[in-house]
Each structure stands twice: as structure tokens, then as C-alpha cells.
Design a protein around this motif. Structure first.
Motif, PDB file in Angstrom:
ATOM      1  N   PHE A  40     -30.689   5.829  -3.564  1.00 26.09           N
ATOM      2  CA  PHE A  40     -32.100   6.145  -3.441  1.00 26.09           C
ATOM      3  C   PHE A  40     -32.838   5.843  -4.733  1.00 26.09           C
ATOM      4  CE2 PHE A  40     -30.244   9.618  -5.538  1.00 26.09           C
ATOM      5  CZ  PHE A  40     -29.385  10.316  -4.691  1.00 26.09           C
ATOM      6  N   ALA A  41     -34.156   6.002  -4.696  1.00 20.06           N
ATOM      7  CA  ALA A  41     -34.981   5.800  -5.884  1.00 20.06           C
ATOM      8  C   ALA A  41     -34.686   6.898  -6.907  1.00 20.06           C
ATOM      9  CB  ALA A  41     -36.461   5.825  -5.502  1.00 20.06           C
ATOM     10  N   PRO A  42     -34.827   6.590  -8.203  1.00 20.08           N
ATOM     11  CA  PRO A  42     -34.546   7.597  -9.239  1.00 20.08           C
ATOM     12  C   PRO A  42     -35.328   8.896  -9.059  1.00 20.08           C
ATOM     13  CG  PRO A  42     -34.795   5.440 -10.241  1.00 20.08           C
ATOM     14  CD  PRO A  42     -35.181   5.282  -8.789  1.00 20.08           C
ATOM     15  N   GLU A  43     -36.548   8.804  -8.511  1.00 26.36           N
ATOM     16  CA  GLU A  43     -37.383   9.988  -8.350  1.00 26.36           C
ATOM     17  C   GLU A  43     -36.803  10.991  -7.348  1.00 26.36           C
ATOM     18  OE1 GLU A  43     -40.311   6.540  -9.117  1.00 26.36           O
ATOM     19  OE2 GLU A  43     -38.349   6.852  -8.213  1.00 26.36           O
ATOM     20  N   ILE A  44     -35.933  10.513  -6.452  1.00 24.24           N
ATOM     21  CA  ILE A  44     -35.368  11.375  -5.412  1.00 24.24           C
ATOM     22  C   ILE A  44     -34.176  12.181  -5.921  1.00 24.24           C
ATOM     23  CG2 ILE A  44     -34.376  11.394  -3.071  1.00 24.24           C
ATOM     24  CD1 ILE A  44     -37.242  10.453  -3.123  1.00 24.24           C
ATOM     25  N   TYR A  45     -33.493  11.645  -6.928  1.00 27.55           N
ATOM     26  CA  TYR A  45     -32.202  12.193  -7.373  1.00 27.55           C
ATOM     27  C   TYR A  45     -32.224  13.694  -7.687  1.00 27.55           C
ATOM     28  CZ  TYR A  45     -27.811  12.539 -10.004  1.00 27.55           C
ATOM     29  OH  TYR A  45     -26.570  12.911 -10.458  1.00 27.55           O
ATOM     30  N   PRO A  46     -33.126  14.187  -8.534  1.00 28.99           N
ATOM     31  CA  PRO A  46     -33.075  15.623  -8.885  1.00 28.99           C
ATOM     32  C   PRO A  46     -33.216  16.535  -7.671  1.00 28.99           C
ATOM     33  CG  PRO A  46     -34.485  14.437 -10.421  1.00 28.99           C
ATOM     34  CD  PRO A  46     -34.193  13.496  -9.292  1.00 28.99           C
ATOM     35  N   ASP A  47     -34.115  16.182  -6.754  1.00 27.72           N
ATOM     36  CA  ASP A  47     -34.331  17.026  -5.586  1.00 27.72           C
ATOM     37  C   ASP A  47     -33.165  16.951  -4.603  1.00 27.72           C
ATOM     38  OD1 ASP A  47     -37.308  18.142  -5.597  1.00 27.72           O
ATOM     39  OD2 ASP A  47     -37.342  16.140  -6.454  1.00 27.72           O
ATOM     40  N   PHE A  48     -32.504  15.798  -4.538  1.00 26.72           N
ATOM     41  CA  PHE A  48     -31.347  15.685  -3.652  1.00 26.72           C
ATOM     42  C   PHE A  48     -30.181  16.524  -4.181  1.00 26.72           C
ATOM     43  CE2 PHE A  48     -27.763  13.015  -1.797  1.00 26.72           C
ATOM     44  CZ  PHE A  48     -27.848  13.629  -0.563  1.00 26.72           C
ATOM     45  N   ILE A  49     -30.018  16.569  -5.493  1.00 30.90           N
ATOM     46  CA  ILE A  49     -28.983  17.421  -6.095  1.00 30.90           C
ATOM     47  C   ILE A  49     -29.217  18.878  -5.693  1.00 30.90           C
ATOM     48  CG2 ILE A  49     -28.141  18.386  -8.272  1.00 30.90           C
ATOM     49  CD1 ILE A  49     -27.031  15.679  -7.876  1.00 30.90           C
ATOM     50  N   LYS A  50     -30.462  19.319  -5.807  1.00 22.64           N
ATOM     51  CA  LYS A  50     -30.799  20.695  -5.424  1.00 22.64           C
ATOM     52  C   LYS A  50     -30.529  20.931  -3.947  1.00 22.64           C
ATOM     53  CE  LYS A  50     -34.551  21.087  -8.847  1.00 22.64           C
ATOM     54  NZ  LYS A  50     -36.023  21.224  -9.000  1.00 22.64           N
ATOM     55  N   ALA A  51     -30.909  19.956  -3.107  1.00 25.45           N
ATOM     56  CA  ALA A  51     -30.742  20.099  -1.654  1.00 25.45           C
ATOM     57  C   ALA A  51     -29.271  20.175  -1.266  1.00 25.45           C
ATOM     58  CB  ALA A  51     -31.426  18.935  -0.934  1.00 25.45           C
ATOM     59  N   LEU A  52     -28.429  19.382  -1.919  1.00 26.78           N
ATOM     60  CA  LEU A  52     -26.998  19.407  -1.623  1.00 26.78           C
ATOM     61  C   LEU A  52     -26.397  20.760  -1.985  1.00 26.78           C
ATOM     62  CD1 LEU A  52     -25.623  15.923  -2.778  1.00 26.78           C
ATOM     63  CD2 LEU A  52     -25.776  16.797  -0.445  1.00 26.78           C
ATOM     64  N   LYS A  53     -26.757  21.268  -3.160  1.00 21.92           N
ATOM     65  CA  LYS A  53     -26.238  22.561  -3.590  1.00 21.92           C
ATOM     66  C   LYS A  53     -26.701  23.676  -2.666  1.00 21.92           C
ATOM     67  CE  LYS A  53     -25.799  21.420  -8.510  1.00 21.92           C
ATOM     68  NZ  LYS A  53     -26.291  21.689  -9.895  1.00 21.92           N
ATOM     69  N   LYS A  54     -27.969  23.618  -2.290  1.00 21.85           N
ATOM     70  CA  LYS A  54     -28.513  24.643  -1.405  1.00 21.85           C
ATOM     71  C   LYS A  54     -27.819  24.629  -0.054  1.00 21.85           C
ATOM     72  CE  LYS A  54     -32.899  26.356   0.494  1.00 21.85           C
ATOM     73  NZ  LYS A  54     -34.378  26.126   0.560  1.00 21.85           N
ATOM     74  N   ALA A  55     -27.408  23.423   0.388  1.00 20.72           N
ATOM     75  CA  ALA A  55     -26.730  23.288   1.683  1.00 20.72           C
ATOM     76  C   ALA A  55     -25.250  23.628   1.601  1.00 20.72           C
ATOM     77  CB  ALA A  55     -26.908  21.872   2.219  1.00 20.72           C
ATOM     78  N   GLY A  56     -24.769  23.945   0.391  1.00 22.44           N
ATOM     79  CA  GLY A  56     -23.383  24.373   0.232  1.00 22.44           C
ATOM     80  C   GLY A  56     -22.379  23.270  -0.033  1.00 22.44           C
ATOM     81  N   PHE A  57     -22.857  22.081  -0.384  1.00 21.29           N
ATOM     82  CA  PHE A  57     -21.948  20.964  -0.651  1.00 21.29           C
ATOM     83  C   PHE A  57     -21.609  20.898  -2.145  1.00 21.29           C
ATOM     84  CE2 PHE A  57     -24.085  19.627   3.255  1.00 21.29           C
ATOM     85  CZ  PHE A  57     -22.994  19.244   4.029  1.00 21.29           C
ATOM     86  N   LYS A  58     -20.443  20.316  -2.457  1.00 22.38           N
ATOM     87  CA  LYS A  58     -20.023  20.129  -3.838  1.00 22.38           C
ATOM     88  C   LYS A  58     -20.453  18.740  -4.305  1.00 22.38           C
ATOM     89  CE  LYS A  58     -15.913  23.066  -3.412  1.00 22.38           C
ATOM     90  NZ  LYS A  58     -14.424  23.109  -3.513  1.00 22.38           N
ATOM     91  N   ILE A  59     -21.180  18.701  -5.402  1.00 14.90           N
ATOM     92  CA  ILE A  59     -21.717  17.439  -5.906  1.00 14.90           C
ATOM     93  C   ILE A  59     -20.599  16.448  -6.219  1.00 14.90           C
ATOM     94  CG2 ILE A  59     -23.161  16.366  -7.675  1.00 14.90           C
ATOM     95  CD1 ILE A  59     -24.608  18.280  -5.781  1.00 14.90           C
TER      96      ILE A  59
END
Length: 322
Positions: A40-59
Motif C-alpha cells: 500500500f501507499a506509505p500514508e496507509i501503513y501507520p493506520d493499518f498497523i493499528k487496525a491489525l493490532k486492534k483486530a488481534g493479529f500479530k504484526i
């Protein structure tokens, strides 16, 4: 490199797609379908990290790639509609696969929503339309610098290098290497140069990467019918498969993993199996417009079912070797 041996599916959320909510919603849907490799675009990365953690996934279970583009590459362009010239016919709105063209109800003219436009050019294919033009920029390289300066470190950077200017490609690539030391993927189109010149350019870029002594992998993404609007026919996927075959000996000689993109769809896994006899040589399949199209504006259960079908079809590449 973090990619698993049997990882065959990469989801492209669109370099030009700055719509954070749309990108993350699509990514999470495919995450639940089993995908672990995202671009994805660099601007999406920080929010996707948060979304993955919130959904219970391991980065650490994911390979997260951000894309940047050399100056002039279509993946970094944006459409623009000149209101004075726009007739208000609405044909461009119907052609846009991302819903990025909007009607101003007061003026009855159309405009482009910057954050959604991926620069695919489908809108421009209308005969006799002079209202649409494109702008190009290196904005993603600057966005990558901002991302890294803010303490984020993606696993991979994909560099879109599909322009005929080799000097510009090398200059922008060196700019990236000056700030990023992880895995590098080079996305290039077969229409730019003869195969021998493409291999020469890729070899030069690999040597520049190696000279930095970075502890990462150098990957090549063979781009075919880029951003073709999500066609589902077999012909649209042949370009990237044939390009990958042309690069196969180069990749085996230098230990480079291949990815294919551009025109990929539900037919791609079958075509890959028909053209690559050794499962180890089979490229990773990167799905973009088609993958987004088959889950767009659908009820969650139906969208998830479509995503799983595509993921399972792709997994058959690994199963075929068992």
C-alpha cells in the motif's frame, strides 16, 4: 526475507489510493481470508498497523510493503478534470473502478477525489474527452521519508520503475537506498525496454543494493496489463506471466524471487501452473484492481466468500507440488 515458502498471494491496495478507511477495510477483509502479504501507499501503513493490532493479529506474521514510484510512473499519477471543459456527460464516472470521480450537483460538472484516484487512466479512454489530464510527482518517496522519520519500518519497499528514462530510475532508486535498508521489490513493465536491457537495468539496481551491504532481499515484480480495470479474461493476465518467464533464468541465476502483477485475476493461478513446471519457480501473484473489485460494495459475507475463493485458487499453486 519474511515471506513464507508457500506464500503466493500479495494484495495491492493501490499506490495512489490514499483513502485510509477504504484501504484498511479491504485489507482486513483479505486478512480474514488468509492473506499475509500487503502492499500500500506509505500514508496507509501507520493506520493499518493499528487496525491489525486492534483486530488481534500479530504484526510479525505479516509482510508489509509500501510502494513508491519513480517520477513519471503511472502508478503515481493522478487524474484531473478541468471543470470549464467538462461536459457533465458522466461517462468517466461510470468507467472509474475506484469511485474517485464525483458529480458536483450544483455545477453538474465532475471532479476527481485525490485520495481515491489510482491513476489507472480508465476515465481518459472516453473518445473525444478533452477535460481529463494527469499529473505526476515523486510524492510517495517523500511520504516514505516521512514514514521512516516517524519511526515506522516496513518490511519491504516496492519501487515502481516503469518509465523509459533509466537515469531517472537510477536516481530515484539511489534516493530510496539512502534511507531504506530492508527488502526491495522492483516493479517494471516489459513494454519499456527489450528484455536484455531490462535485465541489464535490474542487474545494475541489484548491484547498487548489494553495495550498500543491506541484509535484505532484492525481488522483481513483472508488471503486465497494469491497472486494467479488473478484467476477468485469461488474455489480460498473460502479459505478466510471459514477462516472468522471460525473467526466469535471470531470477534463478541471481537467486531473485519473482512476483507478477497487472491483469491478474481468478484465472491467473491456472495460467501460472500451465507455464511454470517447477513449483519453486512459480512467481508470487500480486492482485490489485481485480481483488478490490470483487469485494467492493457487497455484503460482508459475500465479499469474504469472494476473497476466500481467490485466495484458495492461489493456494492451489503450492498444493499442486504436493
Amino acid at each position: 526475507m519474511k515471506l513464507k515458502k508457500d506464500e503466493k498471494f500479495k494484495l495491492i491496495l493501490g499506490l495512489g489510493n490514499k483513502n485510509i478507511k477504504s484501504a484498511i477495510d479491504t485489507a482486513l477483509l483479505y486478512t480474514h481470508a488468509g492473506v499475509r502479504f500487503f502492499d500500500f501507499a506509505p500514508e496507509i501503513y501507520p493506520d493499518f498497523i493499528k487496525a491489525l493490532k486492534k483486530a488481534g493479529f500479530k504484526i510479525e506474521d505479516f509482510t508489509l510493503c509500501v510502494s513508491v514510484a519513480t517520477l513519471g510512473d503511472i502508478h503515481a499519477r493522478k487524474a484531473n478534470i478541468e471543470e470549464v471543459v467538462c461536459s457533465g456527460c458522466g461517462l468517466c464516472e461510470k468507467r472509474c473502478p475506484e469511485g474517485a470521480i464525483l458529480l458536483n450537483k450544483k455545477t453538474k460538472k465532475y471532479s476527481v477525489e485525490f485520495n481515491k484516484c489510482i491513476g489507472c487512466g480508465m476515465c481518459k479512454k472516453i473518445s473525444g474527452c478533452y477535460a481529463i489530464s494527469f499529473e505526476y510527482a515523486n510524492r510517495e518517496i517523500n511520504a516514505l521519508k516521512t514514514l521512516l522519520n516517524n519511526g515506522f519500518c516496513p518490511d519491504m519497499v516496492e519501487f515502481h520503475a516503469s518509465i523509459p528514462d533509466k537515469k531517472q530510475i537510477i536516481a530515484d532508486f539511489e534516493d530510496i537506498l539512502s534511507i531504506f535498508s530492508g527488502d526491495i521489490s522492483i516493479c517494471i513493465n516489459r513494454k519499456l525496454f527489450p528484455v536484455c536491457e531490462t535485465i541489464e537495468l535490474l542487474s545494475r539496481m541489484k548491484n547498487l543494493y548489494k553495495a550498500k551491504n543491506y541484509d535484505g532481499d532484492f525481488i522483481v515484480q513483472a508488471d503486465g496489463a497494469s491497472m486494467n480495470g479488473g478484467a476477468e479474461d485469461k488474455n489480460s493476465t498473460l502479459e505478466c506471466v510471459l514477462f516472468a518467464k522471460e525473467l526466469l533464468e535471470f531470477s534463478k541465476t541471481f537467486g531473485i524471487k519473482l512476483i507478477i502483477s497487472g491483469g491478474t485475476n481468478i484465472n491467473t493461478p491456472e495460467i501460472v501452473l500451465d507455464n511454470f513446471t517447477d513449483e519453486e519457480d512459480c512467481p508470487i501473484i500480486a492482485y490489485g484492481t481485480y481483488a478490490r473489485k470483487i469485494v467492493s460494495n457487497l455484503p460482508h459475507n459475500k465479499a469474504l466468500a469472494n476473497a476466500k475463493e481467490l485466495v484458495n485458487k492461489t493456494a492451489e499453486i503450492s498444493l499442486a507440488a504436493l
